[in-house]
Design an enzyme around this catalytic site. Structure first.
Site, mmCIF file in Angstrom:
data_model
loop_
_atom_site.group_PDB
_atom_site.id
_atom_site.type_symbol
_atom_site.label_atom_id
_atom_site.label_comp_id
_atom_site.label_asym_id
_atom_site.label_seq_id
_atom_site.Cartn_x
_atom_site.Cartn_y
_atom_site.Cartn_z
ATOM 1 N N GLU A 1 0.801 -1.226 0.000
ATOM 2 C CA GLU A 1 0.000 0.000 0.000
ATOM 3 C C GLU A 1 0.831 1.273 0.000
ATOM 4 O O GLU A 1 0.493 2.235 -0.687
ATOM 5 C CB GLU A 1 -0.952 0.000 1.199
ATOM 6 C CG GLU A 1 -2.144 -0.920 1.050
ATOM 7 C CD GLU A 1 -3.125 -0.438 -0.003
ATOM 8 O OE1 GLU A 1 -2.961 0.684 -0.520
ATOM 9 O OE2 GLU A 1 -4.049 -1.199 -0.319
ATOM 10 N N SER A 2 1.906 1.316 0.783
ATOM 11 C CA SER A 2 2.640 2.585 0.874
ATOM 12 C C SER A 2 4.155 2.404 0.926
ATOM 13 O O SER A 2 4.861 3.347 1.262
ATOM 14 C CB SER A 2 2.198 3.371 2.117
ATOM 15 O OG SER A 2 2.691 2.757 3.310
#
Length: 405
Positions: free
Chosen positions: A132-133
């Site tokens: 996700e990040s």
């Protein structure tokens, strides 16, 4: 994550047309479709009636303008545009595995607590964080309110995004996140594990005990909230997400993530584990063929579906599942992907970008491993000059040519 770039003026013109059409389709008149501010004025009564304070709404929307790039980004999601072998090459590479293991050591205490409370193993939680990040390195830089306001007043799932916009105002109203830090993706996802605002309100937890649910500044809150989300999404403690299998020659039988059958059903059809051993026992599973019957095949359980619920794309869920396996010390897929020109890891992508810049291509001086519009254009031009098909892919053949020329 963008479509090939248009000229700025053309993009703004296209946005204005879509923006106006979106408002007209939603019941607004052409004159009401003149600006984002007029659209927001129409949405204001409904948002305030949900409990959002007028002060929060007015402060966050004062002088707000639409983001002209949003709809191009909405149409270019990599989960649905990128070949699976390219998608996984950049997300499940040695660099992310090493980083993930380091994060597991650093945050062992909250991960252990999350696993104990929600039953989700630490490797899966960290895999979500990594995909996700990139472990907090890439939150996205777009103001959440601006993005969601633009989408709420446009042609792309406006009703859904109005719900998210209302939720975003509630988050600001509650004080969990300060406005200056409320940034994220084009679609409104934010924080270490990229929650949508409504998901935050339903699922986020204060895991560090400071009285706030802060997915931006608190890694424990993000990890605990991710485990809570997966558990609510159907995660069963102690069950594997799935495993790679080998199909019998010429297999043309049923497949599909949602078509769950007993393990014995798949054994009777000639499936074995990828190493040739019997399937054994286990929960019902579906047969996932992400690249068709000639590529890697997987039997996937309900826990794969729980991961899938995070972003509703099988390639995305498979990236998290395979990364979690790698974090546990397991190997990636044994069966090769059906391509003679595999995708590149992020390290190889950075090398390719550096080689292209040495040849005079304008990449803004960045060899960051992100294959954006300028890099795709440069690759395509280089491919044409090197006698390769100019498809703009960052692939093994392009890197080999760039190294050798």
């Amino acid at each position: 994550m963008t479509l090939p770039a248009h000229r700025a003026a053309s993009r703004r013109s296209l946005f204005s047309l879509r923006f106006a059409l979106g408002l007209v389709c939603a019941g607004a008149t052409p004159s009401q479709a003149a600006s984002l501010q007029e659209c927001l004025a129409g949405l204001r009564p409904g948002i305030l009636s949900s409990g959002v304070s007028a002060a929060t709404f007015d402060k966050a929307t004062a002088g707000l303008q639409a983001d002209p790039d949003i709809f191009a980004l909405a149409q270019a999601q990599p989960e649905f545009k990128t070949p699976i072998w390219d998608y996984l090459a950049g997300l499940v590479d040695d660099e992310r595995v090493e980083d993930g293991r380091a994060q597991m050591r650093k945050w062992a205490q909250p991960l252990s607590a999350a696993q104990s409370r929600y039953g989700v193993d630490a490797a899966t939680i960290v895999a979500v964080w990594g995909v996700e990040s990139d472990f907090g390195r890439s939150f996205g830089k777009r103001p959440i309110i601006q993005s969601l306001a633009t989408l709420s007043c446009g042609p792309y799932r406006a009703a859904y995004f109005r719900t998210e916009l209302t939720a975003a105002f509630k988050i600001l109203d509650h004080g969990d996140i300060v406005p200056e830090q409320f940034v994220g993706s084009w679609a409104g996802a934010f924080g270490h594990t990229q929650f949508m605002p409504s998901t935050f309100l339903r699922t986020a937890v204060d895991f560090d005990g400071d009285g706030r649910r802060d997915l931006i500044n608190s890694v424990p809150d993000a990890l605990g909230s991710t485990a809570a989300y997966l558990r609510k999404g159907g995660w069963t403690p102690g069950v594997e997400w799935g495993f790679e299998v080998r199909l019998p020659q010429g297999y043309a039988g049923p497949s599909g993530r949602t078509r769950k059958e007993p393990i014995g059903h798949w054994a009777a059809r000639g499936l074995v584990k990828v190493d040739g051993s019997p399937l054994g026992s286990g929960p019902n599973a579906g047969l996932l063929l992400p690249a068709g019957p000639n590529g890697p095949a997987f039997l996937v359980t309900r826990n794969f579906d729980a991961i899938y619920s995070y972003n509703a794309a099988e390639s995305y869920a498979l990236a998290i599942a395979l990364l979690s396996d790698r974090l546990k010390g397991r190997k990636g897929p044994i069966t090769p992907w059906p391509t003679n020109d595999p995708g590149l890891s992020r390290a190889d992508r950075r090398e390719l970008q550096a080689l292209l810049m040495r040849r005079g291509y304008d990449l803004d001086g960045k060899a960051d491993g992100v294959i954006g519009t300028k890099t795709k254009r440069a690759i395509s031009d280089f491919q044409a000059k090197a006698g390769l098909a100019p498809d703009g892919r960052a692939s093994v053949s392009v890197l080999a040519a760039a190294r050798g020329r």
